[in-house]
Design a protein around this motif. Structure first.
Motif, PDB file in Angstrom:
ATOM      1  N   PHE A 157       6.823  -4.558   0.578  1.00 34.05           N
ATOM      2  CA  PHE A 157       7.227  -4.911   1.937  1.00 34.05           C
ATOM      3  C   PHE A 157       8.355  -5.943   1.930  1.00 34.05           C
ATOM      4  CE2 PHE A 157       3.012  -3.225   3.312  1.00 34.05           C
ATOM      5  CZ  PHE A 157       3.472  -2.377   4.307  1.00 34.05           C
ATOM      6  N   LEU A 158       8.251  -6.944   1.071  1.00 38.63           N
ATOM      7  CA  LEU A 158       9.288  -7.976   1.013  1.00 38.63           C
ATOM      8  C   LEU A 158      10.618  -7.392   0.555  1.00 38.63           C
ATOM      9  CD1 LEU A 158       7.319 -11.010  -0.490  1.00 38.63           C
ATOM     10  CD2 LEU A 158       8.167 -10.743   1.854  1.00 38.63           C
ATOM     11  N   ALA A 159      10.571  -6.527  -0.455  1.00 36.43           N
ATOM     12  CA  ALA A 159      11.801  -5.897  -0.946  1.00 36.43           C
ATOM     13  C   ALA A 159      12.416  -5.011   0.126  1.00 36.43           C
ATOM     14  CB  ALA A 159      11.503  -5.082  -2.204  1.00 36.43           C
ATOM     15  N   ALA A 160      11.562  -4.294   0.878  1.00 38.01           N
ATOM     16  CA  ALA A 160      12.053  -3.407   1.933  1.00 38.01           C
ATOM     17  C   ALA A 160      12.701  -4.203   3.057  1.00 38.01           C
ATOM     18  CB  ALA A 160      10.903  -2.562   2.475  1.00 38.01           C
ATOM     19  N   GLU A 161      12.083  -5.333   3.430  1.00 39.42           N
ATOM     20  CA  GLU A 161      12.643  -6.162   4.501  1.00 39.42           C
ATOM     21  C   GLU A 161      13.964  -6.791   4.078  1.00 39.42           C
ATOM     22  OE1 GLU A 161       8.524  -7.516   6.779  1.00 39.42           O
ATOM     23  OE2 GLU A 161       9.284  -8.710   5.117  1.00 39.42           O
ATOM     24  N   THR A 162      14.048  -7.194   2.826  1.00 39.53           N
ATOM     25  CA  THR A 162      15.281  -7.807   2.318  1.00 39.53           C
ATOM     26  C   THR A 162      16.406  -6.786   2.235  1.00 39.53           C
ATOM     27  OG1 THR A 162      13.991  -9.383   1.014  1.00 39.53           O
ATOM     28  CG2 THR A 162      16.308  -9.081   0.406  1.00 39.53           C
ATOM     29  N   GLY A 163      16.063  -5.574   1.784  1.00 37.53           N
ATOM     30  CA  GLY A 163      17.084  -4.549   1.586  1.00 37.53           C
ATOM     31  C   GLY A 163      17.387  -3.716   2.803  1.00 37.53           C
ATOM     32  N   GLY A 164      16.588  -3.848   3.866  1.00 42.17           N
ATOM     33  CA  GLY A 164      16.819  -3.062   5.069  1.00 42.17           C
ATOM     34  C   GLY A 164      16.669  -1.577   4.846  1.00 42.17           C
ATOM     35  N   VAL A 165      15.558  -1.179   4.224  1.00 45.44           N
ATOM     36  CA  VAL A 165      15.342   0.230   3.914  1.00 45.44           C
ATOM     37  C   VAL A 165      14.227   0.800   4.787  1.00 45.44           C
ATOM     38  CG1 VAL A 165      16.044  -0.158   1.530  1.00 45.44           C
ATOM     39  CG2 VAL A 165      13.614  -0.194   2.111  1.00 45.44           C
ATOM     40  N   ILE A 166      14.114   2.120   4.788  1.00 53.87           N
ATOM     41  CA  ILE A 166      13.008   2.793   5.458  1.00 53.87           C
ATOM     42  C   ILE A 166      11.897   3.005   4.438  1.00 53.87           C
ATOM     43  CG2 ILE A 166      12.249   4.912   6.606  1.00 53.87           C
ATOM     44  CD1 ILE A 166      15.066   5.241   7.690  1.00 53.87           C
ATOM     45  N   LEU A 167      10.692   2.617   4.805  1.00 50.19           N
ATOM     46  CA  LEU A 167       9.541   2.833   3.930  1.00 50.19           C
ATOM     47  C   LEU A 167       8.921   4.191   4.225  1.00 50.19           C
ATOM     48  CD1 LEU A 167       7.563  -0.550   3.863  1.00 50.19           C
ATOM     49  CD2 LEU A 167       8.786   0.532   1.972  1.00 50.19           C
ATOM     50  N   LEU A 168       8.658   4.949   3.181  1.00 52.28           N
ATOM     51  CA  LEU A 168       7.993   6.243   3.334  1.00 52.28           C
ATOM     52  C   LEU A 168       6.704   6.237   2.524  1.00 52.28           C
ATOM     53  CD1 LEU A 168       7.803   9.219   4.195  1.00 52.28           C
ATOM     54  CD2 LEU A 168       9.171   9.799   2.178  1.00 52.28           C
ATOM     55  N   PHE A 169       5.582   6.273   3.237  1.00 50.58           N
ATOM     56  CA  PHE A 169       4.281   6.401   2.587  1.00 50.58           C
ATOM     57  C   PHE A 169       3.896   7.876   2.613  1.00 50.58           C
ATOM     58  CE2 PHE A 169       4.252   1.978   3.931  1.00 50.58           C
ATOM     59  CZ  PHE A 169       3.670   1.326   2.855  1.00 50.58           C
ATOM     60  N   ASP A 170       4.193   8.579   1.525  1.00 47.26           N
ATOM     61  CA  ASP A 170       3.839   9.996   1.445  1.00 47.26           C
ATOM     62  C   ASP A 170       2.340  10.123   1.181  1.00 47.26           C
ATOM     63  OD1 ASP A 170       5.070  12.363   1.914  1.00 47.26           O
ATOM     64  OD2 ASP A 170       6.262  12.376   0.087  1.00 47.26           O
ATOM     65  N   GLU A 171       1.713  11.127   1.820  1.00 48.66           N
ATOM     66  CA  GLU A 171       0.267  11.330   1.694  1.00 48.66           C
ATOM     67  C   GLU A 171      -0.460  10.021   2.016  1.00 48.66           C
ATOM     68  OE1 GLU A 171      -0.805  13.251  -1.948  1.00 48.66           O
ATOM     69  OE2 GLU A 171       0.881  14.632  -1.853  1.00 48.66           O
ATOM     70  N   ALA A 172      -0.188   9.525   3.212  1.00 48.98           N
ATOM     71  CA  ALA A 172      -0.650   8.195   3.612  1.00 48.98           C
ATOM     72  C   ALA A 172      -2.162   8.066   3.660  1.00 48.98           C
ATOM     73  CB  ALA A 172      -0.067   7.844   4.983  1.00 48.98           C
ATOM     74  N   ASP A 173      -2.879   9.187   3.767  1.00 48.70           N
ATOM     75  CA  ASP A 173      -4.337   9.096   3.846  1.00 48.70           C
ATOM     76  C   ASP A 173      -4.934   8.469   2.592  1.00 48.70           C
ATOM     77  OD1 ASP A 173      -4.896  12.032   2.308  1.00 48.70           O
ATOM     78  OD2 ASP A 173      -3.158  11.946   3.631  1.00 48.70           O
ATOM     79  N   ALA A 174      -4.200   8.534   1.471  1.00 45.57           N
ATOM     80  CA  ALA A 174      -4.695   7.923   0.236  1.00 45.57           C
ATOM     81  C   ALA A 174      -4.736   6.403   0.344  1.00 45.57           C
ATOM     82  CB  ALA A 174      -3.819   8.334  -0.942  1.00 45.57           C
TER      83      ALA A 174
END
Length: 215
Positions: free
Chosen positions: A53-70
């Motif tokens: 999460f911290l890396a994503a917020e710093t880099g301004g990226v879209i997070l993709l949780f594939d097969e999120a039910d896991a």
């Protein structure tokens, strides 16, 4: 957090849609490898997720949780320390998702398996339905690159195959290999051969109705 849940059968285009959105927004797509995130050691999963999460917020990226039910599955009744640990992970994820300053996309084949408290926090839910015959025909018409040599392909007949877009991609790719092995353009016979292989992988029977009129 701006969050979206893409739900539907495997192969209906959920991950591809996330890639298209990332391209439209001109942002990198950070696809979460669940096997690298979830740990059997108490507290390690939360630490791994916090780094993401911290890396994503710093880099301004879209997070993709594939097969999120896991990761975002329903919390269970606590019967032992393992259940308690799993529920703590889900609670942490719910809180961290709310605090995340960015776009998070989640995909699942099993919406009913997701935690209800988590679903209430999702801003957008998009259903990816199984393609009908008309949609499958259109996918077939676009699946081969212009430079691919083809001969005698009947797209209306190909649309009879009851498969998803992901399966169509696999069949098209394998049929091209079969045709290349014989130094021939892609023909219906190659697609039939590739379809039989794909159905075998799916543990699915190819019905007479689906290939009616092929020969």
């Amino acid at each position: 957090c701006i969050s979206a849940l893409f739900h539907g059968e495997s192969g209906t285009g959920k991950t591809m849609a996330a890639e298209v959105l990332a391209n439209e927004f001109r942002l990198d797509l950070y696809r979460i490898d669940l096997s690298a995130v979830v740990s059997k050691y108490i507290g390690e999963t939360e630490k791994n997720l916090e780094r993401i999460f911290l890396a994503a917020e710093t880099g301004g990226v879209i997070l993709l949780f594939d097969e999120a039910d896991a990761l975002f599955g329903k919390r269970t009744e606590v019967q032992d320390s393992r259940d308690r640990h799993a529920n703590v992970e889900v609670s942490y994820l719910l809180q961290r998702m709310e605090a995340y300053q960015g776009l998070a996309i989640l995909t699942t084949n099993f919406k009913t398996a997701l935690d209800s408290a988590f679903l209430r926090r999702i801003r957008f839910m998009v259903a990816f339905s199984f393609p009908d015959a008309s949609s499958r025909t259109k996918i077939w018409q676009r699946i081969f690159p212009p430079q691919t040599p083809t001969q005698g392909l009947d797209y209306q007949l190909l649309g009879q195959l009851k498969v998803t877009g992901g399966n169509i991609r696999n069949i098209a790719l394998n049929s091209a290999f079969f045709a290349a092995d014989h130094d021939e353009p892609v023909m219906m016979k190659h697609i039939l051969q590739a379809t039989q292989r794909e159905y075998f992988k799916l543990k699915k029977l190819l019905s007479d109705e689906e290939i009616r009129g092929w020969s």
